[in-house]
Design a protein around this motif. Structure first.
Motif, PDB file in Angstrom:
ATOM      1  N   UNK A 222      47.251  46.349  69.858  1.00  0.00           N
ATOM      2  CA  UNK A 222      48.045  47.274  70.680  1.00  0.00           C
ATOM      3  C   UNK A 222      47.142  48.205  71.479  1.00  0.00           C
ATOM      4  N   UNK A 223      46.143  48.776  70.818  1.00  0.00           N
ATOM      5  CA  UNK A 223      45.269  49.725  71.503  1.00  0.00           C
ATOM      6  C   UNK A 223      44.460  49.045  72.602  1.00  0.00           C
ATOM      7  N   UNK A 224      43.924  47.881  72.308  1.00  0.00           N
ATOM      8  CA  UNK A 224      43.073  47.214  73.288  1.00  0.00           C
ATOM      9  C   UNK A 224      43.876  46.657  74.447  1.00  0.00           C
ATOM     10  N   UNK A 225      45.102  46.250  74.188  1.00  0.00           N
ATOM     11  CA  UNK A 225      45.953  45.820  75.298  1.00  0.00           C
ATOM     12  C   UNK A 225      46.228  46.995  76.231  1.00  0.00           C
ATOM     13  N   UNK A 234      31.829  46.859  76.098  1.00  0.00           N
ATOM     14  CA  UNK A 234      32.244  46.174  74.882  1.00  0.00           C
ATOM     15  C   UNK A 234      33.157  47.051  74.047  1.00  0.00           C
ATOM     16  N   UNK A 235      33.821  46.411  73.095  1.00  0.00           N
ATOM     17  CA  UNK A 235      34.642  47.077  72.085  1.00  0.00           C
ATOM     18  C   UNK A 235      33.967  46.834  70.739  1.00  0.00           C
ATOM     19  N   UNK A 236      33.535  47.911  70.093  1.00  0.00           N
ATOM     20  CA  UNK A 236      32.727  47.790  68.875  1.00  0.00           C
ATOM     21  C   UNK A 236      33.572  47.985  67.618  1.00  0.00           C
ATOM     22  N   UNK A 237      33.434  47.065  66.707  1.00  0.00           N
ATOM     23  CA  UNK A 237      34.088  47.113  65.401  1.00  0.00           C
ATOM     24  C   UNK A 237      35.541  47.592  65.459  1.00  0.00           C
ATOM     25  N   UNK A 238      36.386  46.896  66.209  1.00  0.00           N
ATOM     26  CA  UNK A 238      37.800  47.274  66.228  1.00  0.00           C
ATOM     27  C   UNK A 238      38.450  47.114  64.854  1.00  0.00           C
ATOM     28  N   UNK A 253      39.958  36.181  71.730  1.00  0.00           N
ATOM     29  CA  UNK A 253      40.736  35.273  72.578  1.00  0.00           C
ATOM     30  C   UNK A 253      41.622  36.040  73.549  1.00  0.00           C
ATOM     31  N   UNK A 254      41.942  37.291  73.196  1.00  0.00           N
ATOM     32  CA  UNK A 254      42.753  38.110  74.087  1.00  0.00           C
ATOM     33  C   UNK A 254      41.937  38.692  75.236  1.00  0.00           C
ATOM     34  N   UNK A 255      40.650  38.385  75.276  1.00  0.00           N
ATOM     35  CA  UNK A 255      39.840  38.754  76.435  1.00  0.00           C
ATOM     36  C   UNK A 255      38.955  39.961  76.245  1.00  0.00           C
ATOM     37  N   UNK A 256      38.776  40.414  75.026  1.00  0.00           N
ATOM     38  CA  UNK A 256      37.947  41.590  74.787  1.00  0.00           C
ATOM     39  C   UNK A 256      36.526  41.167  74.406  1.00  0.00           C
ATOM     40  N   UNK A 275      30.386  33.263  66.295  1.00  0.00           N
ATOM     41  CA  UNK A 275      31.576  32.593  66.806  1.00  0.00           C
ATOM     42  C   UNK A 275      32.515  33.548  67.522  1.00  0.00           C
ATOM     43  N   UNK A 276      32.457  34.826  67.213  1.00  0.00           N
ATOM     44  CA  UNK A 276      33.411  35.757  67.840  1.00  0.00           C
ATOM     45  C   UNK A 276      32.775  37.006  68.455  1.00  0.00           C
ATOM     46  N   UNK A 277      31.483  37.183  68.275  1.00  0.00           N
ATOM     47  CA  UNK A 277      30.839  38.350  68.865  1.00  0.00           C
ATOM     48  C   UNK A 277      30.197  38.017  70.208  1.00  0.00           C
TER      49      UNK A 277
END
Length: 388
Positions: A222-225, A234-238, A253-256, A275-277
């Motif tokens: 919700x916050x990142x959207x 970047x977005x660190x340790x959400x 996958x949501x583009x962050x 794989x995700x960072x």
């Protein structure tokens, strides 16, 4: 935390370990730093000094950021368990010694279940040994590690999203052009402030956010959207590193562009996180030291990721991170704590001053700066000398 089996492709690093000293400094009245996990009203710093008996020394920093009283526990592990296995020895290769010490700590790891503090102590000692090796050769650490002098981009870390215009201008006066803002709070007003502050940055300036693992995956989504339009590096340790890979992958996958690494404690954990960072952020005083982080940084770059070291302690830790970043290459950015902290500024003067968003490292041997315990005498918490 099994032995790391560091790659052999490290430079020669033979050193004699004549004496080890550990210092704990404590500030009981620093400016409060608010994060998603609470408000910090005390700061500690744990430094390790290794001497070779021939007039050379090296400095390392053992991470002890939270909780602050954990600094004393880490100092005890070094004093009673690790340092006695190292002093008096001449070693041919620092990574091999760290493998040996990690193996020796396995009973402590199994019985006490403390992979974190053990990893922190070994990492700090490793860093001090590499600084010593470079000073003994009379060359900067980045050069010993195969790097060349270059300007390093930096960013101001630990910045409140509600920072005033006056305080933001003060950071600009200190040479910063990139800013990492705190996030991860339950209160949406922090997002309001973030949108306003990031939206008001000048041309050529940039921002990142650090949620400090403060959200669950639904709150993070919700916050990142909501803040998706913001031009964040970047977005660190959400979310926390213990969360399943599927949650991290869903956010990516949501583009962050996701960043993390300061709370990972094994090489396998870092490799899984590739794989995700997008941005990999090991802390030299939390895992691996120079022996572990430099090969990881080079692997990170080879996989098309960014290596941006985590550093939120003293100038000793920041200088070590700067030298490894310089040696690793890439387009990584160096983290510098922007909050007032005498344990940082008084404890190791001479760290390069940012200019127009960059720092340039000195040509002095080792990490180029020295800790000054005398300057921190008012904050002295513990000092121990370990010798044969």
């Amino acid at each position: 935390m099994p032995p790391q089996s560091f790659p052999p492709a490290m430079p020669p690093s033979a050193v004699h370990i004549a004496r080890i000293q550990v210092y704990v400094f404590q500030d009981d009245a620093p400016p409060a730093v608010e994060s998603s996990f609470g408000t910090s009203t005390q700061r500690t710093s744990t430094l390790v000094k290794v001497e070779d008996g021939a007039g050379h020394h090296g400095w390392g920093e053992i991470w002890s950021g939270h909780p602050p009283f954990g600094a004393y526990h880490r100092a005890s592990i070094l004093e009673k368990l690790v340092a006695p296995r190292a002093v008096g020895r001449t070693i041919d290769a620092i990574p091999a010694l760290l493998d040996e010490l990690a193996t020796a700590m396995l009973p402590m790891l199994r019985l006490a279940g403390e992979p974190g503090p053990i990893a922190h102590v070994l990492a700090g000692l490793d860093c001090a040994l590499w600084d010593l090796a470079a000073r003994a050769r009379g060359i900067p650490l980045y050069r010993l590690l195969g790097g060349q002098a270059r300007r390093l981009p930096v960013y101001a870390s630990g910045v409140s999203p509600a920072i005033s215009q006056r305080d933001l201008d003060a950071l600009r006066e200190r040479g910063f052009r990139a800013f990492k803002f705190k996030a991860g709070f339950a209160d949406d007003r922090a997002l309001d402030a973030l949108e306003a502050t990031v939206g008001g940055l000048a041309s050529g300036e940039s921002a990142m956010i650090d949620a400090n693992c403060g959200w669950d995956v639904d709150a993070a989504r919700r916050a990142l959207d909501r803040i998706r339009p913001l031009p964040l590096q970047w977005v660190e340790e959400p979310i926390g590193p213990e969360r399943p890979a599927s949650e991290w992958q869903a956010l990516r996958a949501a583009g962050h562009r996701l960043a993390a690494g300061e709370n990972l404690l094994t090489l396998d954990a870092f490799r899984a996180a590739f794989d995700w960072l997008d941005v990999v952020q090991p802390d030299l005083g939390k895992w691996g030291g120079v022996s572990g982080v430099l090969p990881l940084a080079r692997e990170t770059l080879a996989r098309g990721k960014r290596y941006c070291p985590h550093a939120f302690g003293s100038h000793i830790g920041a200088a070590l991170a700067a030298h490894v970043l310089c040696a690793a290459g890439g387009d990584g950015v160096l983290e510098l704590d922007a909050n007032s902290n005498p344990l940082r500024t008084l404890g190791a003067a001479g760290f390069p001053t940012p200019m127009d968003g960059h720092v340039s490292l000195h040509d002095a041997p080792g990490i180029g700066i020295d800790a000054d315990p005398e300057a921190l005498s008012a904050y002295a918490g513990r000092h121990t000398v370990i010798a044969p």
